[in-house]
Design a protein around this motif. Structure first.
Motif, PDB file in Angstrom:
ATOM      1  N   MET A 110       0.755  -1.209   0.212  1.00 42.05           N
ATOM      2  CA  MET A 110      -0.041   0.156  -0.047  1.00 42.05           C
ATOM      3  C   MET A 110       0.903   1.229   0.149  1.00 42.05           C
ATOM      4  O   MET A 110       2.018   1.287   0.506  1.00 42.05           O
ATOM      5  N   GLY A 111       0.366   2.251  -0.782  1.00 42.68           N
ATOM      6  CA  GLY A 111       1.114   3.454  -0.693  1.00 42.68           C
ATOM      7  C   GLY A 111       0.696   4.476   0.443  1.00 42.68           C
ATOM      8  O   GLY A 111      -0.297   4.169   1.280  1.00 42.68           O
TER       9      GLY A 111
ATOM     10  N   LYS B 280      -5.595   6.918   4.434  1.00 41.86           N
ATOM     11  CA  LYS B 280      -7.093   6.899   4.062  1.00 41.86           C
ATOM     12  C   LYS B 280      -7.583   5.725   5.112  1.00 41.86           C
ATOM     13  O   LYS B 280      -8.370   6.113   5.872  1.00 41.86           O
ATOM     14  N   ALA B 281      -6.753   4.746   5.390  1.00 39.32           N
ATOM     15  CA  ALA B 281      -6.974   3.682   6.264  1.00 39.32           C
ATOM     16  C   ALA B 281      -7.068   4.393   7.869  1.00 39.32           C
ATOM     17  O   ALA B 281      -7.781   3.989   8.660  1.00 39.32           O
ATOM     18  N   ILE B 282      -6.207   5.195   8.065  1.00 37.80           N
ATOM     19  CA  ILE B 282      -6.103   5.844   9.427  1.00 37.80           C
ATOM     20  C   ILE B 282      -7.287   6.664   9.672  1.00 37.80           C
ATOM     21  O   ILE B 282      -8.046   6.512  10.563  1.00 37.80           O
TER      22      ILE B 282
ATOM     23  N   SER C  36     -10.182   6.576   8.168  1.00 36.40           N
ATOM     24  CA  SER C  36     -11.391   5.615   8.359  1.00 36.40           C
ATOM     25  C   SER C  36     -11.452   4.989   9.706  1.00 36.40           C
ATOM     26  O   SER C  36     -12.711   4.943  10.289  1.00 36.40           O
ATOM     27  N   LEU C  37     -10.369   4.670  10.305  1.00 37.30           N
ATOM     28  CA  LEU C  37     -10.496   3.726  11.269  1.00 37.30           C
ATOM     29  C   LEU C  37     -10.638   4.794  12.686  1.00 37.30           C
ATOM     30  O   LEU C  37     -11.320   4.579  13.526  1.00 37.30           O
ATOM     31  N   GLU C  38     -10.277   5.979  12.338  1.00 34.88           N
ATOM     32  CA  GLU C  38     -10.429   7.042  13.481  1.00 34.88           C
ATOM     33  C   GLU C  38     -11.995   7.579  13.367  1.00 34.88           C
ATOM     34  O   GLU C  38     -12.355   7.563  14.606  1.00 34.88           O
ATOM     35  N   LYS C  39     -12.421   7.311  12.157  1.00 32.70           N
ATOM     36  CA  LYS C  39     -13.973   7.599  12.028  1.00 32.70           C
ATOM     37  C   LYS C  39     -14.764   6.618  12.755  1.00 32.70           C
ATOM     38  O   LYS C  39     -15.698   6.732  13.445  1.00 32.70           O
TER      39      LYS C  39
ATOM     40  N   ILE D 293      -4.340   1.288  13.411  1.00 31.37           N
ATOM     41  CA  ILE D 293      -3.883   2.804  13.269  1.00 31.37           C
ATOM     42  C   ILE D 293      -2.506   2.629  13.404  1.00 31.37           C
ATOM     43  O   ILE D 293      -1.706   3.308  12.782  1.00 31.37           O
ATOM     44  N   ARG D 294      -2.055   1.884  14.634  1.00 28.43           N
ATOM     45  CA  ARG D 294      -0.739   1.765  15.022  1.00 28.43           C
ATOM     46  C   ARG D 294       0.091   1.241  13.940  1.00 28.43           C
ATOM     47  O   ARG D 294       1.107   1.765  13.477  1.00 28.43           O
ATOM     48  N   GLN D 295      -0.422  -0.057  13.276  1.00 31.19           N
ATOM     49  CA  GLN D 295       0.400  -0.702  12.223  1.00 31.19           C
ATOM     50  C   GLN D 295       0.364   0.216  11.072  1.00 31.19           C
ATOM     51  O   GLN D 295       1.566   0.308  10.359  1.00 31.19           O
ATOM     52  N   ALA D 296      -0.631   1.089  10.736  1.00 33.23           N
ATOM     53  CA  ALA D 296      -0.569   2.036   9.370  1.00 33.23           C
ATOM     54  C   ALA D 296       0.485   3.057   9.677  1.00 33.23           C
ATOM     55  O   ALA D 296       1.240   3.382   8.704  1.00 33.23           O
TER      56      ALA D 296
END
Length: 61
Positions: free
Chosen positions: A1-2, A8-10, A12-15, A52-55
């Motif tokens: 993933m770029g 974007k994943a972060i 989304s997860l925060e939401k 989130i930590r992993q991203a």
């Protein structure tokens, strides 16, 4: 993933965390809160936080 996908994943997860925290807040205000539901949402929040930590780790932050 770029980089863009990780950011974007972060977001989304925060939401999702915010949505689950609101569900927990509303459930706790009920006369008879469903502790099973609250536990489930808390477990999901922990999983989202791990994502989130992993991203962030992959982004080097």
């Amino acid at each position: 993933m770029g980089k863009r996908n990780h950011l974007k994943a972060i977001r989304s997860l925060e939401k999702r965390i915010s949505e689950h925290q609101e569900k927990i807040r509303l459930e706790q205000q009920r006369e008879h809160p469903n502790s099973g539901l609250i536990y489930h949402w808390e477990k999901e929040i922990k999983a989202f936080e791990k994502g989130i930590r992993q991203a962030r780790k992959r982004l080097g932050r």
